[in-house]
Scaffold this motif. Sequence first.
Motif, mmCIF file in Angstrom:
data_model
loop_
_atom_site.group_PDB
_atom_site.id
_atom_site.type_symbol
_atom_site.label_atom_id
_atom_site.label_comp_id
_atom_site.label_asym_id
_atom_site.label_seq_id
_atom_site.Cartn_x
_atom_site.Cartn_y
_atom_site.Cartn_z
ATOM 1 N N ILE A 85 -10.082 -5.955 -21.330
ATOM 2 C CA ILE A 85 -9.811 -5.907 -19.889
ATOM 3 C C ILE A 85 -9.003 -4.647 -19.614
ATOM 4 C CG2 ILE A 85 -8.543 -7.048 -18.002
ATOM 5 C CD1 ILE A 85 -9.236 -9.718 -19.310
ATOM 6 N N ALA A 86 -9.305 -3.967 -18.518
ATOM 7 C CA ALA A 86 -8.489 -2.808 -18.132
ATOM 8 C C ALA A 86 -7.831 -3.106 -16.799
ATOM 9 C CB ALA A 86 -9.349 -1.555 -18.037
ATOM 10 N N TYR A 87 -6.519 -3.181 -16.813
ATOM 11 C CA TYR A 87 -5.779 -3.351 -15.555
ATOM 12 C C TYR A 87 -5.505 -1.974 -14.974
ATOM 13 C CZ TYR A 87 -1.930 -3.736 -12.314
ATOM 14 O OH TYR A 87 -1.136 -3.589 -11.205
ATOM 15 N N GLU A 88 -6.120 -1.712 -13.812
ATOM 16 C CA GLU A 88 -5.961 -0.414 -13.175
ATOM 17 C C GLU A 88 -5.586 -0.610 -11.711
ATOM 18 O OE1 GLU A 88 -8.410 2.803 -15.257
ATOM 19 O OE2 GLU A 88 -9.834 1.664 -14.067
ATOM 20 N N PRO A 89 -4.296 -0.535 -11.396
ATOM 21 C CA PRO A 89 -3.921 -0.643 -9.991
ATOM 22 C C PRO A 89 -4.603 0.476 -9.197
ATOM 23 C CG PRO A 89 -2.013 -0.032 -11.360
ATOM 24 C CD PRO A 89 -3.145 -0.305 -12.280
ATOM 25 N N VAL A 90 -5.322 0.100 -8.150
ATOM 26 C CA VAL A 90 -6.143 1.075 -7.424
ATOM 27 C C VAL A 90 -5.291 2.222 -6.893
ATOM 28 C CG1 VAL A 90 -7.750 1.371 -5.481
ATOM 29 C CG2 VAL A 90 -7.839 -0.709 -6.855
ATOM 30 N N TRP A 91 -4.073 1.916 -6.467
ATOM 31 C CA TRP A 91 -3.171 2.926 -5.902
ATOM 32 C C TRP A 91 -2.676 3.916 -6.962
ATOM 33 C CZ3 TRP A 91 1.504 2.253 -8.349
ATOM 34 C CH2 TRP A 91 1.734 0.999 -8.899
ATOM 35 N N GLY A 134 2.379 -8.476 -1.368
ATOM 36 C CA GLY A 134 2.855 -9.453 -2.346
ATOM 37 C C GLY A 134 1.732 -10.241 -3.012
ATOM 38 N N ASN A 135 0.512 -9.686 -2.970
ATOM 39 C CA ASN A 135 -0.642 -10.442 -3.477
ATOM 40 C C ASN A 135 -1.182 -9.962 -4.818
ATOM 41 O OD1 ASN A 135 -0.855 -12.263 -1.285
ATOM 42 N ND2 ASN A 135 -1.641 -10.573 -0.036
ATOM 43 N N THR A 136 -0.445 -9.124 -5.503
ATOM 44 C CA THR A 136 -0.973 -8.551 -6.743
ATOM 45 C C THR A 136 -1.460 -9.624 -7.715
ATOM 46 O OG1 THR A 136 0.435 -6.609 -6.540
ATOM 47 C CG2 THR A 136 -0.437 -7.078 -8.731
ATOM 48 N N LEU A 137 -0.606 -10.553 -8.055
ATOM 49 C CA LEU A 137 -1.001 -11.510 -9.093
ATOM 50 C C LEU A 137 -2.143 -12.439 -8.666
ATOM 51 C CD1 LEU A 137 2.419 -12.215 -10.891
ATOM 52 C CD2 LEU A 137 0.658 -10.524 -11.446
ATOM 53 N N PRO A 138 -2.142 -12.948 -7.413
ATOM 54 C CA PRO A 138 -3.311 -13.741 -6.998
ATOM 55 C C PRO A 138 -4.620 -12.940 -7.027
ATOM 56 C CG PRO A 138 -1.493 -14.061 -5.445
ATOM 57 C CD PRO A 138 -1.049 -13.023 -6.428
ATOM 58 N N VAL A 139 -4.570 -11.670 -6.634
ATOM 59 C CA VAL A 139 -5.797 -10.849 -6.641
ATOM 60 C C VAL A 139 -6.301 -10.668 -8.070
ATOM 61 C CG1 VAL A 139 -6.664 -8.482 -6.286
ATOM 62 C CG2 VAL A 139 -5.370 -9.626 -4.471
ATOM 63 N N ILE A 140 -5.379 -10.361 -8.965
ATOM 64 C CA ILE A 140 -5.742 -10.176 -10.371
ATOM 65 C C ILE A 140 -6.334 -11.468 -10.945
ATOM 66 C CG2 ILE A 140 -4.746 -9.766 -12.681
ATOM 67 C CD1 ILE A 140 -4.907 -7.267 -10.888
ATOM 68 N N GLU A 141 -5.688 -12.564 -10.622
ATOM 69 C CA GLU A 141 -6.159 -13.855 -11.147
ATOM 70 C C GLU A 141 -7.580 -14.147 -10.666
ATOM 71 O OE1 GLU A 141 -3.537 -17.207 -10.693
ATOM 72 O OE2 GLU A 141 -5.139 -18.616 -11.250
ATOM 73 N N ARG A 142 -7.846 -13.896 -9.379
ATOM 74 C CA ARG A 142 -9.188 -14.123 -8.822
ATOM 75 C C ARG A 142 -10.215 -13.240 -9.537
ATOM 76 N NH1 ARG A 142 -9.679 -18.247 -6.770
ATOM 77 N NH2 ARG A 142 -11.235 -18.301 -8.287
ATOM 78 N N CYS A 165 -12.855 -3.977 -15.626
ATOM 79 C CA CYS A 165 -11.757 -3.387 -14.856
ATOM 80 C C CYS A 165 -11.346 -4.277 -13.691
ATOM 81 C CB CYS A 165 -12.171 -2.031 -14.301
ATOM 82 S SG CYS A 165 -12.656 -0.859 -15.559
ATOM 83 N N ILE A 166 -10.062 -4.405 -13.533
ATOM 84 C CA ILE A 166 -9.506 -5.164 -12.413
ATOM 85 C C ILE A 166 -8.304 -4.388 -11.873
ATOM 86 C CG2 ILE A 166 -10.248 -7.419 -13.281
ATOM 87 C CD1 ILE A 166 -7.432 -7.778 -14.417
ATOM 88 N N GLY A 167 -7.865 -4.724 -10.678
ATOM 89 C CA GLY A 167 -6.688 -4.048 -10.142
ATOM 90 C C GLY A 167 -6.556 -4.272 -8.652
ATOM 91 N N GLU A 168 -5.318 -4.260 -8.184
ATOM 92 C CA GLU A 168 -5.053 -4.511 -6.765
ATOM 93 C C GLU A 168 -4.951 -3.197 -5.994
ATOM 94 O OE1 GLU A 168 -2.825 -4.289 -9.005
ATOM 95 O OE2 GLU A 168 -0.991 -3.417 -8.180
ATOM 96 N N THR A 169 -5.230 -3.262 -4.692
ATOM 97 C CA THR A 169 -5.043 -2.096 -3.827
ATOM 98 C C THR A 169 -3.568 -2.021 -3.428
ATOM 99 O OG1 THR A 169 -5.431 -3.378 -1.830
ATOM 100 C CG2 THR A 169 -7.365 -2.376 -2.849
ATOM 101 N N LEU A 170 -3.207 -0.904 -2.810
ATOM 102 C CA LEU A 170 -1.823 -0.732 -2.361
ATOM 103 C C LEU A 170 -1.462 -1.805 -1.331
ATOM 104 C CD1 LEU A 170 0.717 0.938 -2.538
ATOM 105 C CD2 LEU A 170 -0.166 2.429 -0.745
ATOM 106 N N ARG A 171 -2.413 -2.074 -0.435
ATOM 107 C CA ARG A 171 -2.183 -3.085 0.589
ATOM 108 C C ARG A 171 -1.938 -4.460 -0.030
ATOM 109 N NH1 ARG A 171 -6.097 -3.524 5.694
ATOM 110 N NH2 ARG A 171 -5.043 -5.312 6.588
ATOM 111 N N GLU A 172 -2.736 -4.777 -1.031
ATOM 112 C CA GLU A 172 -2.554 -6.078 -1.685
ATOM 113 C C GLU A 172 -1.200 -6.144 -2.385
ATOM 114 O OE1 GLU A 172 -7.321 -6.952 -2.394
ATOM 115 O OE2 GLU A 172 -6.223 -5.773 -3.877
#
Length: 254
Positions: free
Chosen positions: A168-174, A141-149, A130-137
Amino acid sequence: MKKSAPRRALIAGNWKMHATRAEAVALIDSIKEAAGARDREVVIAPPYTALETAARAIEGTAIGLAGQNLHWEPKGAFTGEISGEMLKDAGCTYVIVGHSERRQYFGETNETVRQKIEAALRVALKPIMCIGETLREREGGNTLPVIERQVRDGLAGFGRDVVRGLTIAYEPVWAIGTGKTATQEQAQEVHAAIRTLLKELAGDTGSEAVRVLYGGSVKADNIDTLMAQPDIDGALVGGASLDAAAFSRIIGFR
Ligand code: PGA
């Protein structure tokens, strides 16, 4: 839209900290009819205490079993932890790794995720990373860099042959448990970026074999549009997986 690659859809229900053994049996009983179609795979992840009971209840059905987490060591003095071997022994074929709740509340990092994937593979459990960005990220504007990391670090050191077999499960935290689903465009954008990154990690053909699930407030009324996206290969479903009618409809996505 038709999927370009031969990826079999996977619908996984993450029960989180819900269901006694009796509740697990009742729930399985009322979703098993929906789970028979050949073009899609269905997996449930009950809490540890219900795994063995669930394993018995899914016998003769097309439903598979997953753990919600595992420790990276095979055994030892780790009070409260469960190993991959124990999950296998209880009847699991899959294990969820690095769910955002584990990252948020239990200190999991990309490095522990990597170790856990390795531990799962050692005992031939199929990890769902599981991966996913927080609302703040996202707002920064950091969604794709966070996912890539998360993808690069979580899969560091694994060869192409390993990566091509992963889910892989993409789950945006927000979007988790909030009722706020990512729009199909938002989800597809990230899924396509993951696929591009996978080309580098698994090769062109390998990247087409990896299933990338979407998770975060998946419901009966949004599953069809999500599944119509070319790079969405299934769903990791939380809340709605505890509702037999809703989950049956999600399994039966069109
Ligand atoms: P949700 O949870 O469907 O309740 O948003 C998804 C998940 O946490 O996997």
